[in-house]
Design an enzyme around this catalytic site. Structure first.
Site, mmCIF file in Angstrom:
data_model
loop_
_atom_site.group_PDB
_atom_site.id
_atom_site.type_symbol
_atom_site.label_atom_id
_atom_site.label_comp_id
_atom_site.label_asym_id
_atom_site.label_seq_id
_atom_site.Cartn_x
_atom_site.Cartn_y
_atom_site.Cartn_z
ATOM 1 N N ASP A 1 0.843 -1.205 0.000
ATOM 2 C CA ASP A 1 0.000 0.000 0.000
ATOM 3 C C ASP A 1 0.875 1.250 0.000
ATOM 4 O O ASP A 1 1.939 1.266 0.631
ATOM 5 C CB ASP A 1 -0.844 0.049 1.302
ATOM 6 C CG ASP A 1 -1.894 -1.073 1.333
ATOM 7 O OD1 ASP A 1 -2.231 -1.587 0.254
ATOM 8 O OD2 ASP A 1 -2.331 -1.430 2.445
ATOM 9 N N ASP B 1 -0.063 7.156 8.308
ATOM 10 C CA ASP B 1 0.418 5.776 8.551
ATOM 11 C C ASP B 1 1.779 5.835 9.227
ATOM 12 O O ASP B 1 2.040 5.181 10.238
ATOM 13 C CB ASP B 1 0.617 5.024 7.219
ATOM 14 C CG ASP B 1 -0.653 4.474 6.637
ATOM 15 O OD1 ASP B 1 -0.795 4.467 5.406
ATOM 16 O OD2 ASP B 1 -1.519 4.034 7.431
ATOM 17 N N GLU C 1 2.437 -3.681 10.619
ATOM 18 C CA GLU C 1 2.073 -3.797 9.205
ATOM 19 C C GLU C 1 2.939 -2.875 8.377
ATOM 20 O O GLU C 1 3.214 -3.134 7.222
ATOM 21 C CB GLU C 1 0.597 -3.439 8.985
ATOM 22 C CG GLU C 1 0.103 -3.886 7.625
ATOM 23 C CD GLU C 1 -0.671 -2.827 6.846
ATOM 24 O OE1 GLU C 1 -0.544 -1.624 7.159
ATOM 25 O OE2 GLU C 1 -1.378 -3.223 5.910
ATOM 26 N N GLU C 2 3.409 -1.776 8.996
ATOM 27 C CA GLU C 2 4.156 -0.755 8.240
ATOM 28 C C GLU C 2 5.642 -1.078 8.134
ATOM 29 O O GLU C 2 6.380 -0.351 7.472
ATOM 30 C CB GLU C 2 3.963 0.618 8.918
ATOM 31 C CG GLU C 2 2.508 1.104 8.967
ATOM 32 C CD GLU C 2 1.869 1.272 7.585
ATOM 33 O OE1 GLU C 2 0.641 1.215 7.501
ATOM 34 O OE2 GLU C 2 2.617 1.438 6.591
ATOM 35 N N LEU D 1 -2.624 1.959 11.849
ATOM 36 C CA LEU D 1 -3.740 2.734 11.284
ATOM 37 C C LEU D 1 -4.396 1.910 10.181
ATOM 38 O O LEU D 1 -4.140 2.093 8.989
ATOM 39 C CB LEU D 1 -3.241 4.086 10.748
ATOM 40 C CG LEU D 1 -4.302 5.182 10.667
ATOM 41 C CD1 LEU D 1 -4.880 5.495 12.057
ATOM 42 C CD2 LEU D 1 -3.720 6.465 10.088
HETATM 43 P P1 P6P Z 1 -10.778 -3.870 0.284
HETATM 44 C C1 P6P Z 1 -7.910 -1.964 4.965
HETATM 45 O O1 P6P Z 1 -6.940 -1.856 3.938
HETATM 46 C C2 P6P Z 1 -8.122 -3.449 5.237
HETATM 47 O O2 P6P Z 1 -6.933 -4.026 5.663
HETATM 48 C C3 P6P Z 1 -9.240 -3.634 6.268
HETATM 49 O O3 P6P Z 1 -9.255 -2.627 7.220
HETATM 50 C C4 P6P Z 1 -10.486 -3.603 5.407
HETATM 51 O O4 P6P Z 1 -11.550 -4.359 5.982
HETATM 52 C C5 P6P Z 1 -10.013 -4.243 4.089
HETATM 53 O O5 P6P Z 1 -8.586 -4.103 4.051
HETATM 54 C C6 P6P Z 1 -10.603 -3.535 2.890
HETATM 55 O O6 P6P Z 1 -10.127 -4.211 1.733
HETATM 56 O O7 P6P Z 1 -10.089 -4.846 -0.659
HETATM 57 O O8 P6P Z 1 -12.252 -4.144 0.406
HETATM 58 O O9 P6P Z 1 -10.459 -2.429 0.019
#
Ligand code: P6P
Length: 339
Positions: free
Chosen positions: A64, A70, A93-94, A116
């Protein structure tokens, strides 16, 4: 006046953790997490004014684009945990690599977190969250990533913070009840407001939560279950924020089901096991729900039982009340799958 504005005996986070665990190090840890979440609250709420929207120009472990918030949230979380003196290993995650706390400041806890979560929503002011899971070093370990590469059965504490109209922290200790705390900004403390969060007995509101943009890639039983939700005599409402914390918090409080299944595009799903799957599974199950993977690597599995083979391992997620997860299980049974 009837409304008591001041509680002379407010059950703050620190008091709650001390009263329920008598573990001073855990009090210090939860206090460090709470402090960083207060800082994140301030950053998120002042983002527009402080010009914190937009991209930081880097990419994270998920690929991402990192937002400025973030990076800031991650820095605040890492600084609070490293300097708490009770952590040995951090996974964010970062950060591509785990963070090993220097011996002088190391302690018994290993924490995995998404500082975040849902931050792609931040620039349009949609709710975001922090998610964390806490493990203890294995006996004899000085703190290595292996201390975190264990299934949810070894998770000591799991929690999330929802940054929304109110700021709420929800967490549970292994085997315990699920409790909610609201940030009272007048005193800067998380105060106990939800005692023993549980799914509504009858399954609650008929709500399904999934990104149906992926539905052509889902396996047939998932497609059939979602079609049933839509076409039953009491049709379900679709609610999908795109921030896991917001979608899960609503699912526990109102009822329903959240699905991010594996599919032919992403055979391991999208969400991360250590700081999304396991903590949310522990909270959901200790609130009386079910946290399944749906079909994953040839069988239906429980998220809690999955062992991460790497710190950013992915897992499919089908989480919700028994009534609705059973609809998904029934479709797999019809397809001849052992459930
Ligand atoms: P999509 C946010 O990036 C995340 O990790 C979760 O918080 C959220 O439920 C999901 O991914 C959203 O993913 O593919 O629907 O945009």
């Amino acid at each position: 006046d009837t409304q008591n504005q001041f509680d002379a005996d407010a059950l703050t986070l620190n008091r709650f953790v001390m009263a329920n665990t008598h573990d001073h190090d855990l009090v210090i840890l939860m206090n460090a997490i709470a402090t960083s979440c207060k800082l994140i609250t301030s950053a998120v709420q002042r983002a527009g004014v402080a010009k914190l929207y937009g991209l930081a120009g880097e990419v994270n472990s998920t690929g991402d684009d990192q937002k400025k918030l973030d990076v800031l949230s991650n820095d605040m979380m890492i600084n609070a945990l490293v300097n708490s003196g009770v952590c040995a290993v951090l996974v964010s995650e970062e950060n591509e690599e785990p963070i090993i706390v220097p011996p002088g400041r190391s302690g018994k806890f290993c924490v995995a977190f998404d500082p975040l979560d849902g931050s792609s929503n931040i620039d349009c002011n949609v709710s975001v969250g922090t998610i964390f899971s806490v493990y203890e070093r294995r006996p004899g370990s000085n703190g290595t990533v292996e201390d975190l590469l264990r299934n949810g059965g070894s998770c000591l504490c799991a929690g999330y913070v929802a940054y929304s109209s109110a700021v709420e922290m929800v967490f549970t200790f292994k085997g315990g009840d699920v409790h909610g705390f609201c940030l009272d900004s007048t005193i800067g403390e998380f105060v106990h407001t939800r005692n023993k969060m549980v799914f509504p007995e009858d399954g609650g509101k008929r709500i399904y939560s999934a990104n149906e943009g992926n539905s052509i890639h889902w396996d047939q039983p998932i497609k059939d279950a979602v079609e049933l939700f839509k076409s039953g005599e009491k049709a379900y409402a679709a609610r999908y924020v795109g921030s896991m914390v917001a979608d899960i918090h609503r699912t526990i409080l109102y009822g329903g089901i959240y699905l991010y299944p594996a599919d032919n595009k992403s055979p391991k799903g999208k969400l991360r096991l250590l700081y999304e799957g396991i903590p949310m599974a522990m909270i959901i199950e200790q609130a009386g729900g079910i946290a399944s993977t749906g079909m994953f690597e040839g069988k239906i599995q429980s998220v809690i039982d999955l062992v991460p083979d790497a710190i950013h391992a992915k897992c499919p997620i089908i989480m919700g009340g028994k009534r609705d997860v059973q609809v998904v299980y029934d479709q797999y049974k019809k397809a001849g799958v052992d459930v």
